[in-house]
Scaffold this active site. Structure first.
Site, PDB file in Angstrom:
ATOM      1  N   ARG A 246       6.874  63.634  28.090  1.00 21.51           N
ATOM      2  CA  ARG A 246       6.214  64.905  27.852  1.00 21.51           C
ATOM      3  C   ARG A 246       5.010  64.993  28.779  1.00 21.51           C
ATOM      4  O   ARG A 246       4.389  63.980  29.113  1.00 21.51           O
ATOM      5  CB  ARG A 246       5.768  65.036  26.400  1.00 21.51           C
ATOM      6  CG  ARG A 246       6.894  65.323  25.425  1.00 21.51           C
ATOM      7  CD  ARG A 246       7.321  66.797  25.510  1.00 21.51           C
ATOM      8  NE  ARG A 246       8.228  67.164  24.427  1.00 21.51           N
ATOM      9  CZ  ARG A 246       9.550  67.177  24.522  1.00 21.51           C
ATOM     10  NH1 ARG A 246      10.121  66.812  25.663  1.00 21.51           N
ATOM     11  NH2 ARG A 246      10.301  67.553  23.505  1.00 21.51           N
ATOM     12  N   GLU A 275       2.968  73.355  31.402  1.00 20.10           N
ATOM     13  CA  GLU A 275       4.176  73.974  31.936  1.00 20.10           C
ATOM     14  C   GLU A 275       4.501  75.292  31.217  1.00 20.10           C
ATOM     15  O   GLU A 275       4.225  75.441  30.026  1.00 20.10           O
ATOM     16  CB  GLU A 275       5.362  72.996  31.847  1.00 20.10           C
ATOM     17  CG  GLU A 275       5.743  72.535  30.463  1.00 20.10           C
ATOM     18  CD  GLU A 275       6.871  71.490  30.490  1.00 20.10           C
ATOM     19  OE1 GLU A 275       7.917  71.757  29.867  1.00 20.10           O
ATOM     20  OE2 GLU A 275       6.699  70.426  31.126  1.00 20.10           O
ATOM     21  N   HIS A 293      11.097  70.506  34.547  1.00 20.72           N
ATOM     22  CA  HIS A 293      11.571  70.050  33.230  1.00 20.72           C
ATOM     23  C   HIS A 293      13.091  70.211  33.125  1.00 20.72           C
ATOM     24  O   HIS A 293      13.605  70.822  32.182  1.00 20.72           O
ATOM     25  CB  HIS A 293      10.861  70.829  32.101  1.00 20.72           C
ATOM     26  CG  HIS A 293      10.873  70.076  30.793  1.00 20.72           C
ATOM     27  ND1 HIS A 293       9.904  70.259  29.836  1.00 20.72           N
ATOM     28  CD2 HIS A 293      11.732  69.148  30.278  1.00 20.72           C
ATOM     29  CE1 HIS A 293      10.174  69.484  28.782  1.00 20.72           C
ATOM     30  NE2 HIS A 293      11.280  68.804  29.035  1.00 20.72           N
TER      31      HIS A 293
END
Length: 329
Positions: A246, A275, A293
């Site tokens: 993460r 993000e 991601h």
């Protein structure tokens, strides 16, 4: 296709994340899907309408790392919810204590993504150390005939790799990098006695004994900014950080400073603290590889996730055990 609850009206499912067309079709074949995005409503109005329906939803599908949390506010808005199915492996977006208090069961994606994320992590290690993406840009810009050979990268084989989080994903990363002759060590909540790797209880000590630090742990209060300035200094000027966990596992401001000042050699990042916004400084650094991601996503994993999510929902509505239950406190 028959409803999982048997004859009669299909059960309602709250869909709180975007899905592709095949995923949407698979859900609608079995459930009465209340889709936030297609409704066009603000979240509070959408939830109020769902809660007021004659047959309100008992299950919700949520997205890891999204803006909607499965917490007291959601359960207050839709009190009928008794199951949360997350399409992520991590559960930092779910208040597990609140779920336990309210009798809400939770399922996650299990190991659906594990191999894909491990592949991506290894690809990032290779890319950063061998400067693959940077060299590719060098060629595309026409600089090769003008400036000559591109600066050398570093070999991957034989490097010392420290992995933070040796769960399903971390273990697969270790197995892949072992094939390169890398020396594996790790930090985890507890030592894994069945594995041959060296365990470090202290992350700074792990970094000090590593050339590459791979972050693949879950995000919680203990792992937020687990990689900060002190850990980066311990890693040293030849070290590389790869994060497929993460964004907030790494102190991004400290990472930017370390890269800017040459205190580490490079980074590969698939996740970011803010993000989808990414630091302009990170975007401009040639020794940093960035992906949006996507470590979890392949054509195969997307299909597997669809089947896995439907199977967990079917199990809940049929009164069977969830396929991948999350332990509640």
């Amino acid at each position: 296709m028959a409803s999982p609850s048997g004859a009669g009206k299909p059960p309602a499912v709250l869909l709180l994340r975007p899905v592709d067309q095949p995923f949407a079709v698979a859900l609608r074949e079995r459930y009465r899907v209340l889709d936030l995005l297609s409704s066009g409503q603000p979240l509070p109005a959408f939830l109020a309408a769902a809660a007021a329906a004659p047959d309100p939803p008992r299950a919700a599908v949520v997205m890891g790392g999204g803006s909607i949390r499965a917490d007291a506010a959601l359960f207050d808005a839709v009190p009928s919810l008794r199951c949360v199915v997350s399409t992520a492996a991590g559960v930092d977006h779910i208040d597990l204590a609140e779920c336990a208090r309210r009798g809400v069961v939770v399922a996650n994606s299990g190991t659906v993504y594990s191999g894909d994320v491990a592949d991506h992590a290894v690809g990032m290690v290779i890319d950063v150390m061998r400067r693959v993406s940077a060299a590719e840009r060098y060629v595309r810009r026409g600089l090769w005939p003008v400036q000559g050979d591109y600066p050398l990268g570093s070999k991957v084989s034989g490097k010392r790799v420290g992995i933070i989080g040796l769960g399903n994903i971390g273990s697969l990363i270790a197995k892949r990098l072992e094939a390169f002759g890398c020396v594996i060590s790790y930090n985890s909540r507890n030592p894994k006695r069945s594995l041959p790797y060296t365990y470090y209880a202290d992350v700074r000590a792990l970094a000090a004994d590593s050339d590459v630090l791979v972050v693949s742990c879950a995000l919680n209060s203990e792992t937020r900014h687990i990689v900060g300035g002190e850990v980066l200094d311990a890693l040293g000027e030849g070290g590389v950080v790869v994060n497929v966990g993460r964004g907030a596992n790494v102190d991004e401001a400290a990472l930017v400073r370390a890269l800017r000042e040459g205190r580490i050699a490079g980074a590969g990042l698939d996740v970011f603290e803010g993000e989808p916004k990414v630091s302009p400084e990170l975007r401009e650094m040639e020794n940093v590889v960035l992906t949006p991601h996507v470590a979890v996503w392949t054509a195969e994993s997307r299909s597997d996730l669809r089947d896995h999510t439907v199977a967990n929902l079917d199990a809940f509505f049929s009164g069977d055990p969830l396929l991948t239950p999350v332990m509640l406190p």
